[in-house]
Design an enzyme around this catalytic site. Sequence first.
Site, mmCIF file in Angstrom:
data_model
loop_
_atom_site.group_PDB
_atom_site.id
_atom_site.type_symbol
_atom_site.label_atom_id
_atom_site.label_comp_id
_atom_site.label_asym_id
_atom_site.label_seq_id
_atom_site.Cartn_x
_atom_site.Cartn_y
_atom_site.Cartn_z
ATOM 1 N N ALA A 68 2.812 63.475 48.964
ATOM 2 C CA ALA A 68 2.381 62.451 49.478
ATOM 3 C C ALA A 68 3.703 62.238 50.972
ATOM 4 C CB ALA A 68 1.885 61.652 49.183
ATOM 5 N N GLN A 177 -3.465 55.493 46.764
ATOM 6 C CA GLN A 177 -3.593 54.847 45.981
ATOM 7 C C GLN A 177 -4.933 54.576 45.623
ATOM 8 O OE1 GLN A 177 -1.159 54.247 43.221
ATOM 9 N NE2 GLN A 177 0.447 54.270 44.583
ATOM 10 N N THR A 233 5.361 79.423 50.647
ATOM 11 C CA THR A 233 4.189 80.439 49.297
ATOM 12 C C THR A 233 3.254 79.138 48.993
ATOM 13 O OG1 THR A 233 5.531 82.130 49.144
ATOM 14 C CG2 THR A 233 3.529 81.640 47.294
ATOM 15 N N CYS A 314 9.155 53.716 42.775
ATOM 16 C CA CYS A 314 10.168 53.936 44.277
ATOM 17 C C CYS A 314 11.397 53.357 44.932
ATOM 18 C CB CYS A 314 9.013 54.083 45.502
ATOM 19 S SG CYS A 314 7.624 55.033 44.675
HETATM 20 N N1 PMP Z 1 2.332 56.398 49.736
HETATM 21 C C1 PMP Z 1 2.756 55.444 48.340
HETATM 22 C C2 PMP Z 1 1.334 54.479 48.845
HETATM 23 C C3 PMP Z 1 2.708 56.092 47.410
HETATM 24 O O1 PMP Z 1 2.806 55.179 45.961
HETATM 25 C C4 PMP Z 1 3.485 57.225 46.841
HETATM 26 C C5 PMP Z 1 4.203 57.580 45.264
HETATM 27 N N2 PMP Z 1 4.218 56.436 44.765
HETATM 28 C C6 PMP Z 1 3.808 57.577 47.620
HETATM 29 C C7 PMP Z 1 3.228 57.574 49.319
HETATM 30 C C8 PMP Z 1 5.105 59.278 47.968
HETATM 31 O O2 PMP Z 1 4.347 60.186 47.279
HETATM 32 P P1 PMP Z 1 4.807 61.111 46.198
HETATM 33 O O3 PMP Z 1 5.485 60.880 45.398
HETATM 34 O O4 PMP Z 1 3.809 62.627 45.738
HETATM 35 O O5 PMP Z 1 5.928 61.691 47.350
#
Ligand code: PMP
Length: 366
Positions: A68, A177, A233, A314
């Site tokens: 994401a 989420q 790829t 994060c």
């Molecule tokens: N958006 C949200 C709301 C998330 O909770 C996260 C993951 N913590 C991400 C984006 C990023 O996703 P990814 O780990 O797949 O890069």
Amino acid sequence: MIYLDNCATTRPCDEAIKAVCENMSENFGNPSSLHKAGIEAEKVLKSAKKTILNKLGLDGEIYFTSGATESNNTAILGTAKAYKHNGRRIVTTAMEHPSVAEPINKLCEQGYTAVRLAPKDYENFEQAIIDAVDSDTYLVSVMWVNNETGYITDTAKIYNGVKRKNPKTIVHVDAVQGFCKLPSKTLKADFVSISAHKVHGTKGVGALFVAKGMRFEPLLYGGGQQKNLRSGTEAVDLIAGFEAAVKAYPDCREKYEKLNTLLQERLSAYEGITINSFNNSKNILNFSVKGVRSEIMLHFLEESGIYVSSGSACSKGKTSGVLAAFGVSDENADSAIRASFCPETTESDIEALAEQIGRGIERFRR
Ligand code: PMP
């Protein structure tokens, strides 16, 4: 192990593991190859796209990404380039994940302006977002479910209101989420980001949904895969696992509601607990334990095999700025715990968590 940190990541389900392993060993062709092995690999991509579109309940194209973070960056930076004549203003929220907030910051360094609205400031948050759109707004970017509190935004309402106000404004939704957890009827957008590892697929794969008629400039240039829009790829095996995980994710809304209620009931037995989740997806409960810092409680719980989060994984233990957008005081943000469930979470997991929180309070409360 009692794993209650499913917003950070999930354990890949058996179906996903099987699909990944089978494709790694038996279907390892390059989907761009013209021979049979390539065609078989391409079939995996086609099937996964169909399954994901079906789950999203939206009509358009799926581009596979590394997760994401890439999907969010592509949606924000890729549309800024493709629609540079549509305006230089972005309407977003103060509760976004860094993978949305940071590319927007980068655009601001290049002369764009961003308006970031906080849920705490509005009774009708969706309407406030719509009201903030003007003729210079090229993008609205808003998350579906907040990863720290579970707060749900009605993106369908936002999409309809934004398009009425300025049909040229693009609506992007970080649906990481909410995907597989909420019914798709409250999801509507031109661009949608999702990630496999939040729904029991593997890390390193995600997708960007792009509605019919929408464009974006690629972030990556190279072999021209995925219609020249995402070179590289495709991770066929991980994508097969993503599809298997999406198919296997059960409807757990009733179960999550029960677990959430149970946890709140058990926590209410202790003094000084504040619930930080409201209008939320029931698989997430964020609460503060007065007088015990998040990290102290987190590691105390870990000693008895219970895994929770002190905010989003994060933000690496830093006090969450996102909680402030919900009106949570600094003191409460400092002692916030997030428990997030998965289809395998049981009532006894919740009882164990609540009991251990009680012991933690006895041991550490100042
Ligand atoms: N958006 C949200 C709301 C998330 O909770 C996260 C993951 N913590 C991400 C984006 C990023 O996703 P990814 O780990 O797949 O890069």
